[in-house]
Write a protein that holds these residues in place. Structure first.
Motif, PDB file in Angstrom:
ATOM      1  N   PRO A 118       0.818  -1.211   0.000  1.00  0.00           N
ATOM      2  CA  PRO A 118       0.000   0.000   0.000  1.00  0.00           C
ATOM      3  C   PRO A 118       0.851   1.260   0.000  1.00  0.00           C
ATOM      4  CG  PRO A 118       0.056  -0.960   2.179  1.00  0.00           C
ATOM      5  CD  PRO A 118       0.793  -1.907   1.275  1.00  0.00           C
ATOM      6  N   GLY A 119       0.377   2.282  -0.690  1.00  0.00           N
ATOM      7  CA  GLY A 119       1.079   3.556  -0.740  1.00  0.00           C
ATOM      8  C   GLY A 119       0.700   4.449   0.427  1.00  0.00           C
ATOM      9  N   ALA A 120       1.437   5.534   0.547  1.00  0.00           N
ATOM     10  CA  ALA A 120       1.222   6.470   1.646  1.00  0.00           C
ATOM     11  C   ALA A 120      -0.204   7.016   1.667  1.00  0.00           C
ATOM     12  CB  ALA A 120       2.228   7.616   1.563  1.00  0.00           C
ATOM     13  N   GLY A 121      -0.780   7.252   0.516  1.00  0.00           N
ATOM     14  CA  GLY A 121      -2.131   7.788   0.457  1.00  0.00           C
ATOM     15  C   GLY A 121      -3.161   6.903   1.135  1.00  0.00           C
ATOM     16  N   ARG A 122      -2.901   5.615   1.178  1.00  0.00           N
ATOM     17  CA  ARG A 122      -3.842   4.677   1.783  1.00  0.00           C
ATOM     18  C   ARG A 122      -3.576   4.444   3.262  1.00  0.00           C
ATOM     19  NH1 ARG A 122      -4.768  -0.491  -2.168  1.00  0.00           N
ATOM     20  NH2 ARG A 122      -6.980  -0.175  -2.335  1.00  0.00           N
ATOM     21  N   VAL A 123      -2.313   4.400   3.668  1.00  0.00           N
ATOM     22  CA  VAL A 123      -2.014   3.913   5.013  1.00  0.00           C
ATOM     23  C   VAL A 123      -1.319   4.900   5.940  1.00  0.00           C
ATOM     24  CG1 VAL A 123      -1.937   1.515   4.248  1.00  0.00           C
ATOM     25  CG2 VAL A 123       0.174   2.853   4.295  1.00  0.00           C
ATOM     26  N   LEU A 124      -0.726   5.947   5.409  1.00  0.00           N
ATOM     27  CA  LEU A 124       0.043   6.830   6.282  1.00  0.00           C
ATOM     28  C   LEU A 124      -0.846   7.569   7.277  1.00  0.00           C
ATOM     29  CD1 LEU A 124       2.805   7.763   7.116  1.00  0.00           C
ATOM     30  CD2 LEU A 124       2.702   9.538   5.352  1.00  0.00           C
ATOM     31  N   GLY A 125      -2.013   8.026   6.858  1.00  0.00           N
ATOM     32  CA  GLY A 125      -2.923   8.731   7.776  1.00  0.00           C
ATOM     33  C   GLY A 125      -3.287   7.904   8.996  1.00  0.00           C
ATOM     34  N   PRO A 126      -3.817   6.673   8.801  1.00  0.00           N
ATOM     35  CA  PRO A 126      -4.134   5.855   9.975  1.00  0.00           C
ATOM     36  C   PRO A 126      -2.897   5.532  10.816  1.00  0.00           C
ATOM     37  CG  PRO A 126      -5.181   4.949   8.014  1.00  0.00           C
ATOM     38  CD  PRO A 126      -4.282   6.058   7.560  1.00  0.00           C
ATOM     39  N   ALA A 127      -1.770   5.298  10.176  1.00  0.00           N
ATOM     40  CA  ALA A 127      -0.553   4.973  10.934  1.00  0.00           C
ATOM     41  C   ALA A 127      -0.106   6.163  11.779  1.00  0.00           C
ATOM     42  CB  ALA A 127       0.558   4.539   9.987  1.00  0.00           C
ATOM     43  N   LEU A 128      -0.154   7.361  11.230  1.00  0.00           N
ATOM     44  CA  LEU A 128       0.223   8.558  11.988  1.00  0.00           C
ATOM     45  C   LEU A 128      -0.708   8.772  13.180  1.00  0.00           C
ATOM     46  CD1 LEU A 128       0.984  10.990   9.034  1.00  0.00           C
ATOM     47  CD2 LEU A 128       2.663   9.996  10.621  1.00  0.00           C
ATOM     48  N   ARG A 129      -1.998   8.577  12.942  1.00  0.00           N
ATOM     49  CA  ARG A 129      -2.986   8.764  14.003  1.00  0.00           C
ATOM     50  C   ARG A 129      -2.752   7.779  15.152  1.00  0.00           C
ATOM     51  NH1 ARG A 129      -7.569   6.258  13.428  1.00  0.00           N
ATOM     52  NH2 ARG A 129      -7.524   6.381  11.164  1.00  0.00           N
ATOM     53  N   HIS A 130      -2.516   6.529  14.827  1.00  0.00           N
ATOM     54  CA  HIS A 130      -2.314   5.524  15.877  1.00  0.00           C
ATOM     55  C   HIS A 130      -0.955   5.684  16.550  1.00  0.00           C
ATOM     56  CE1 HIS A 130      -5.945   3.090  15.675  1.00  0.00           C
ATOM     57  NE2 HIS A 130      -5.972   3.435  14.401  1.00  0.00           N
ATOM     58  N   LEU A 131       0.043   6.108  15.819  1.00  0.00           N
ATOM     59  CA  LEU A 131       1.350   6.350  16.424  1.00  0.00           C
ATOM     60  C   LEU A 131       1.240   7.461  17.467  1.00  0.00           C
ATOM     61  CD1 LEU A 131       4.384   5.965  16.708  1.00  0.00           C
ATOM     62  CD2 LEU A 131       4.686   7.407  14.675  1.00  0.00           C
ATOM     63  N   ALA A 132       0.452   8.465  17.175  1.00  0.00           N
ATOM     64  CA  ALA A 132       0.322   9.607  18.086  1.00  0.00           C
ATOM     65  C   ALA A 132      -0.581   9.335  19.281  1.00  0.00           C
ATOM     66  CB  ALA A 132      -0.216  10.822  17.324  1.00  0.00           C
ATOM     67  N   SER A 133      -1.587   8.451  19.110  1.00  0.00           N
ATOM     68  CA  SER A 133      -2.577   8.404  20.188  1.00  0.00           C
ATOM     69  C   SER A 133      -3.130   7.035  20.557  1.00  0.00           C
ATOM     70  CB  SER A 133      -3.749   9.317  19.810  1.00  0.00           C
ATOM     71  OG  SER A 133      -4.396   8.832  18.640  1.00  0.00           O
ATOM     72  N   ASP A 134      -2.675   5.963  19.968  1.00  0.00           N
ATOM     73  CA  ASP A 134      -3.238   4.668  20.354  1.00  0.00           C
ATOM     74  C   ASP A 134      -2.835   4.356  21.790  1.00  0.00           C
ATOM     75  OD1 ASP A 134      -4.434   2.120  18.603  1.00  0.00           O
ATOM     76  OD2 ASP A 134      -3.490   1.558  20.508  1.00  0.00           O
ATOM     77  N   PRO A 135      -3.757   3.858  22.600  1.00  0.00           N
ATOM     78  CA  PRO A 135      -3.423   3.582  23.998  1.00  0.00           C
ATOM     79  C   PRO A 135      -2.513   2.363  24.186  1.00  0.00           C
ATOM     80  CG  PRO A 135      -5.689   2.944  23.533  1.00  0.00           C
ATOM     81  CD  PRO A 135      -5.174   3.656  22.311  1.00  0.00           C
ATOM     82  N   ASP A 136      -2.404   1.502  23.183  1.00  0.00           N
ATOM     83  CA  ASP A 136      -1.613   0.276  23.319  1.00  0.00           C
ATOM     84  C   ASP A 136      -0.209   0.461  22.729  1.00  0.00           C
ATOM     85  OD1 ASP A 136      -0.669  -2.513  22.253  1.00  0.00           O
ATOM     86  OD2 ASP A 136      -2.180  -2.926  23.783  1.00  0.00           O
ATOM     87  N   PRO A 137       0.841   0.240  23.516  1.00  0.00           N
ATOM     88  CA  PRO A 137       2.199   0.438  23.013  1.00  0.00           C
ATOM     89  C   PRO A 137       2.568  -0.527  21.884  1.00  0.00           C
ATOM     90  CG  PRO A 137       2.257  -0.442  25.254  1.00  0.00           C
ATOM     91  CD  PRO A 137       0.832  -0.131  24.932  1.00  0.00           C
ATOM     92  N   GLN A 138       2.005  -1.730  21.869  1.00  0.00           N
ATOM     93  CA  GLN A 138       2.304  -2.658  20.767  1.00  0.00           C
ATOM     94  C   GLN A 138       1.739  -2.136  19.450  1.00  0.00           C
ATOM     95  OE1 GLN A 138       4.202  -5.492  20.701  1.00  0.00           O
ATOM     96  NE2 GLN A 138       4.789  -4.869  22.767  1.00  0.00           N
TER      97      GLN A 138
END
Length: 191
Positions: free
Chosen positions: A102-122
Motif C-alpha cells: 500500500p502507498g502512503a495515500g492509503r495507510v500513512l494517515g491511519p498509521a500517523l494517528r495511531h502512532l500519536a494516540s493509540d493507547p496500546d504500546p504494541q
C-alpha cells in the motif's frame, strides 16, 4: 480431513477463534490461498476478535488489491491485537512482495494517528514500522517518528522509532542509493 466436522472455508475461518483449532485452521486456510480469500475477508467483520486477528494475519500473506481497503480499516478495530496484526500486515513487504504494497495515500494517515494516540504500546510500535516505510518520502513521517522517539511513554516505542529517524539504523539501511552515472562508463566502452 484435519479432524474438523466441517472443512469449508467459512468454518475454518470461524475455527480461528477456537484455541484448540486455530493453528490447524490457519495453516489450512493459508494452504488454500486465493480460494479462501472470500471467507477470510468476511472474517474481518466476525464478532470474535481472535477470528479478526487471524484473518489479518492471513492477509499478511494472501492480501490482494481487493482486500487492501478492508485491511486498512482493521487498523481501527476496537481490539488491540487485531490492530497490531493489521499494522504488521500493512507494513510487512517480506510476506507479500511489492505486488500490492500500500502507498502512503492509503495507510500513512491511519498509521500517523495511531502512532500519536493509540493507547496500546504494541499498536504504536507496529505503527512506527508502517510510518517508517515513508520516512524517505514524506516529511510527516519524519516528524511523527521524531516525536515518538523523543516523547512516547513506552521505552520500546521510543527505541523502535529511533531506528527509523534520520541517522537511525533502519533509516540508513533503507536510504535510497544515489543513481549511478552511466555516461562515463558508456564513453569509456562505446557499443
Amino acid at each position: 480431513m484435519l479432524g474438523f466436522v466441517k472443512t469449508d472455508n467459512e468454518a475454518l475461518v470461524s475455527y480461528l477463534g477456537d484455541p484448540q483449532r486455530a493453528v490447524a485452521a490457519y495453516w489450512e486456510l493459508l494452504r488454500r490461498k486465493e480460494d479462501a480469500l472470500g471467507a477470510i475477508r468476511a472474517g474481518l467483520s466476525h464478532e470474535s476478535a481472535a477470528v479478526r486477528e487471524g484473518c489479518c494475519r492471513l492477509l499478511d500473506h494472501l492480501v490482494d488489491t481487493d482486500s487492501m481497503d478492508q485491511l486498512v480499516a482493521m487498523a481501527d478495530d476496537p481490539d488491540a491485537k487485531v490492530r497490531v496484526a493489521a499494522f504488521h500486515a500493512l507494513a510487512c513487504d517480506r510476506c507479500k512482495g511489492d505486488a500490492c504494497a500500500p502507498g502512503a495515500g492509503r495507510v500513512l494517515g491511519p498509521a500517523l494517528r495511531h502512532l500519536a494516540s493509540d493507547p496500546d504500546p504494541q499498536v504504536r510500535m507496529r505503527a512506527v514500522e508502517l510510518v517508517g516505510k515513508f520516512v524517505h518520502t514524506d516529511a510527516r513521517a519524519v516528524a511523527a517518528l521524531e516525536a515518538a522517539h523523543a516523547q512516547d511513554p513506552s521505552p520500546a516505542v521510543r527505541k523502535t522509532a529511533g531506528w527509523f529517524v534520520p541517522g537511525g539504523a533502519v533509516h540508513r539501511r533503507t536510504a535510497p542509493r544515489p543513481a549511478r552515472r552511466r555516461t562515463a562508463v558508456r564513453a569509456a566502452h562505446p557499443a
